[in-house]
Design an enzyme around this catalytic site. Sequence first.
Site, PDB file in Angstrom:
ATOM      1  N   LYS A 291       0.849  -1.179   0.000  1.00 41.14           N
ATOM      2  CA  LYS A 291       0.000   0.000   0.000  1.00 41.14           C
ATOM      3  C   LYS A 291       0.892   1.238   0.000  1.00 41.14           C
ATOM      4  O   LYS A 291       2.073   1.145   0.390  1.00 41.14           O
ATOM      5  CB  LYS A 291      -0.945   0.000   1.201  1.00 41.14           C
ATOM      6  CG  LYS A 291      -0.318   0.426   2.541  1.00 41.14           C
ATOM      7  CD  LYS A 291      -1.368   0.550   3.599  1.00 41.14           C
ATOM      8  CE  LYS A 291      -0.808   1.096   4.883  1.00 41.14           C
ATOM      9  NZ  LYS A 291      -0.483   2.497   4.877  1.00 41.14           N
TER      10      LYS A 291
ATOM     11  N   ASP B 268      -1.621  -6.050   2.791  1.00 39.22           N
ATOM     12  CA  ASP B 268      -2.000  -5.187   3.907  1.00 39.22           C
ATOM     13  C   ASP B 268      -1.497  -5.897   5.153  1.00 39.22           C
ATOM     14  O   ASP B 268      -2.065  -6.913   5.571  1.00 39.22           O
ATOM     15  CB  ASP B 268      -3.517  -4.995   3.954  1.00 39.22           C
ATOM     16  CG  ASP B 268      -3.963  -4.075   5.093  1.00 39.22           C
ATOM     17  OD1 ASP B 268      -3.135  -3.814   5.993  1.00 39.22           O
ATOM     18  OD2 ASP B 268      -5.121  -3.627   5.087  1.00 39.22           O
ATOM     19  N   HIS B 269      -0.423  -5.377   5.755  1.00 42.02           N
ATOM     20  CA  HIS B 269       0.239  -6.139   6.822  1.00 42.02           C
ATOM     21  C   HIS B 269      -0.663  -6.365   8.031  1.00 42.02           C
ATOM     22  O   HIS B 269      -0.440  -7.305   8.794  1.00 42.02           O
ATOM     23  CB  HIS B 269       1.538  -5.453   7.244  1.00 42.02           C
ATOM     24  CG  HIS B 269       1.349  -4.210   8.059  1.00 42.02           C
ATOM     25  ND1 HIS B 269       1.182  -2.974   7.495  1.00 42.02           N
ATOM     26  CD2 HIS B 269       1.288  -4.021   9.394  1.00 42.02           C
ATOM     27  CE1 HIS B 269       1.041  -2.075   8.446  1.00 42.02           C
ATOM     28  NE2 HIS B 269       1.092  -2.679   9.608  1.00 42.02           N
TER      29      HIS B 269
ATOM     30  N   LYS C 298      -1.529 -10.134  11.044  1.00 39.91           N
ATOM     31  CA  LYS C 298      -1.402 -10.226  12.495  1.00 39.91           C
ATOM     32  C   LYS C 298      -2.209 -11.404  13.028  1.00 39.91           C
ATOM     33  O   LYS C 298      -3.349 -11.620  12.637  1.00 39.91           O
ATOM     34  CB  LYS C 298      -1.870  -8.913  13.146  1.00 39.91           C
ATOM     35  CG  LYS C 298      -0.977  -7.717  12.799  1.00 39.91           C
ATOM     36  CD  LYS C 298      -1.462  -6.454  13.467  1.00 39.91           C
ATOM     37  CE  LYS C 298      -0.600  -5.262  13.069  1.00 39.91           C
ATOM     38  NZ  LYS C 298       0.783  -5.381  13.548  1.00 39.91           N
TER      39      LYS C 298
ATOM     40  N   GLU D 133      -2.088   5.453  17.427  1.00 38.38           N
ATOM     41  CA  GLU D 133      -0.635   5.450  17.501  1.00 38.38           C
ATOM     42  C   GLU D 133      -0.177   6.603  18.384  1.00 38.38           C
ATOM     43  O   GLU D 133      -0.745   7.693  18.327  1.00 38.38           O
ATOM     44  CB  GLU D 133      -0.025   5.610  16.112  1.00 38.38           C
ATOM     45  CG  GLU D 133      -0.413   4.532  15.118  1.00 38.38           C
ATOM     46  CD  GLU D 133       0.109   4.826  13.717  1.00 38.38           C
ATOM     47  OE1 GLU D 133       1.066   4.156  13.302  1.00 38.38           O
ATOM     48  OE2 GLU D 133      -0.431   5.736  13.067  1.00 38.38           O
TER      49      GLU D 133
ATOM     50  N   ASP E  49      -4.316   6.590   4.353  1.00 41.57           N
ATOM     51  CA  ASP E  49      -3.239   5.770   4.895  1.00 41.57           C
ATOM     52  C   ASP E  49      -3.749   4.635   5.772  1.00 41.57           C
ATOM     53  O   ASP E  49      -3.151   3.555   5.803  1.00 41.57           O
ATOM     54  CB  ASP E  49      -2.283   6.654   5.712  1.00 41.57           C
ATOM     55  CG  ASP E  49      -1.039   5.915   6.162  1.00 41.57           C
ATOM     56  OD1 ASP E  49      -0.371   5.302   5.303  1.00 41.57           O
ATOM     57  OD2 ASP E  49      -0.728   5.940   7.365  1.00 41.57           O
TER      58      ASP E  49
ATOM     59  N   HIS F 101      -6.632  -0.586   6.296  1.00 42.66           N
ATOM     60  CA  HIS F 101      -6.590  -1.315   7.566  1.00 42.66           C
ATOM     61  C   HIS F 101      -7.954  -1.396   8.251  1.00 42.66           C
ATOM     62  O   HIS F 101      -8.428  -2.481   8.596  1.00 42.66           O
ATOM     63  CB  HIS F 101      -5.602  -0.642   8.528  1.00 42.66           C
ATOM     64  CG  HIS F 101      -4.195  -0.642   8.067  1.00 42.66           C
ATOM     65  ND1 HIS F 101      -3.705  -1.546   7.161  1.00 42.66           N
ATOM     66  CD2 HIS F 101      -3.141   0.151   8.395  1.00 42.66           C
ATOM     67  CE1 HIS F 101      -2.418  -1.312   6.960  1.00 42.66           C
ATOM     68  NE2 HIS F 101      -2.066  -0.283   7.687  1.00 42.66           N
TER      69      HIS F 101
ATOM     70  N   LYS G 104      -2.891   9.711  14.978  1.00 41.74           N
ATOM     71  CA  LYS G 104      -1.505   9.782  15.445  1.00 41.74           C
ATOM     72  C   LYS G 104      -1.437  10.687  16.668  1.00 41.74           C
ATOM     73  O   LYS G 104      -2.286  11.532  16.890  1.00 41.74           O
ATOM     74  CB  LYS G 104      -0.597  10.292  14.332  1.00 41.74           C
ATOM     75  CG  LYS G 104      -0.457   9.302  13.173  1.00 41.74           C
ATOM     76  CD  LYS G 104       0.595   9.734  12.179  1.00 41.74           C
ATOM     77  CE  LYS G 104       0.792   8.681  11.090  1.00 41.74           C
ATOM     78  NZ  LYS G 104       1.326   7.398  11.632  1.00 41.74           N
TER      79      LYS G 104
END
Length: 502
Positions: free
Chosen positions: A155, A184-185, A189, A223, A242, A247, A347
């Site tokens: 991405k 998409d990491h 998970k 985050e 993003d 996600h 963030k």
Amino acid sequence: MNRSTLSPTILVIFGAAGDLSWRMLIPALYCLSTEGCLPEKFAIIGIDRKEMTKEEFQSHLRAGVESFCRLKIDDASWSTFTTFLAQYHSGDLSHPDTFGVLAKAIDELRQQWGGTADPVFYLATSPTLIEPIAMGLGKVGLGKNTPGSRIVVEKPFGRDLASAQALNRSLGEVFAEKQIFRIDHYLGKETVQNILALRFGNAWFEPIWDRRYIDYVQITVAETIGVEQRGGYYEHAGALRDMVQNHLLQLLCIVAMEPPVSFAAEEVRNKKTDVLHAIRPFPTEMVHQLAVRGQYGAGWVHGKHVPAYRSEPDVSTDSLTETFVALKVFVDNWRWQDVPFYLRTGKRMPQRVSQVVISLRPVPHQAFPANAVDQWHPNRMILNIQPQESILLNFQAKRPGPTIRLTPVDLHFSYPDAFKSESPEAYETLLRDIIHGDSTLFMRADQVEAAWSLVEPILQVWESNPPTDFPNYSAGSWGPEAAQVLIARDGKSWFESPEDEE
């Protein structure tokens, strides 16, 4: 799967000298190697602009493994791993000569291995290089007509619906859809995948997993960090592109999808795509009621004073880029009709946390006297994805004593405590699946386009109506006041984990 049964594989990493390879890909591959999960015949070819010898390349990668790998490196395991680091080539990633050299290198390895090998092309590069690299591979015959060939794309996949559609068309000219792995990491998970196990492997949960029993769902990805050194990228992305488009919507799909007939890749991806198609569109005139944006100012995070977003490196001093998004989403189908899904990401939040909170409806009749339930709140299931990997079931229990007094208690399941082992990193899972050719955890073209279609109206409204109040939340807070109002209108509030749970 036995190593000897895996097809010989040549992994070509474009951008092999870059940060993603150094921090994520090579440490993940080292773990797979150490744990015996790579094919017996396996080779890594690195390509990048930077001039390096093969020895310098290996030394650079070892420093990354020492810094970021979950396993402690040892000389014997590293020596074994270096046998896979076959070649490093420096060159222009969009120049025809680079692909001619690559094709020759792949052909030579094939001949050494008896004539067969699956080439996998991992694009750990700037998004602007995706199309030139794909076209270059096609011109030297390493696309559709090469058995076992696969391309892996990170991405962001486009920056809006039109660009994503154009990119899908370009990739489709060179590779078949089954050869394209859009990564998409988050989907790698362990805790994300275990949502499926929780739902579809247990008779306790699936019967109540619908509008009859669930009042609302919250999905939070917060985050504590700012944009760090990614200001240049983030200025052109923002939190909606993003984080939300990929996600958070993917987490929503896993929570809301219908039971699959099997766990075959296309069946699971079909069910997730159905959710995206069922999400109620955002009418432009309603965006301001259903979507909130924010940008962090200066503040304090974990006792440290941090600068405002507009003071970060490579960020405009009058930037209008959002670093926080909250949405109210509905899934219009029989299972979820009128159940709100509240999504938020930001963030410079007070905690680093990724979690899904399932809040159940109240019991139909409250038989206990009012003084017995003074601390009453709805039953919840809290699925912690990171930094903890755990599931909490929150319910009411009677306090010890002669009178009936109910109080909330937790039933706590922790993955590390239960399995006494460390979970693999997301990239380990995803790289293993890529090597096996399993596309279950990867996004299909229609999924990507459906996700962009959903956020497109929000992008258009926000771009045509610039914010006048940025920055509108302090670093170290839970976002702008409007995000609290978004959920408070419905008589609800955002779930916030106790600080000591982080």
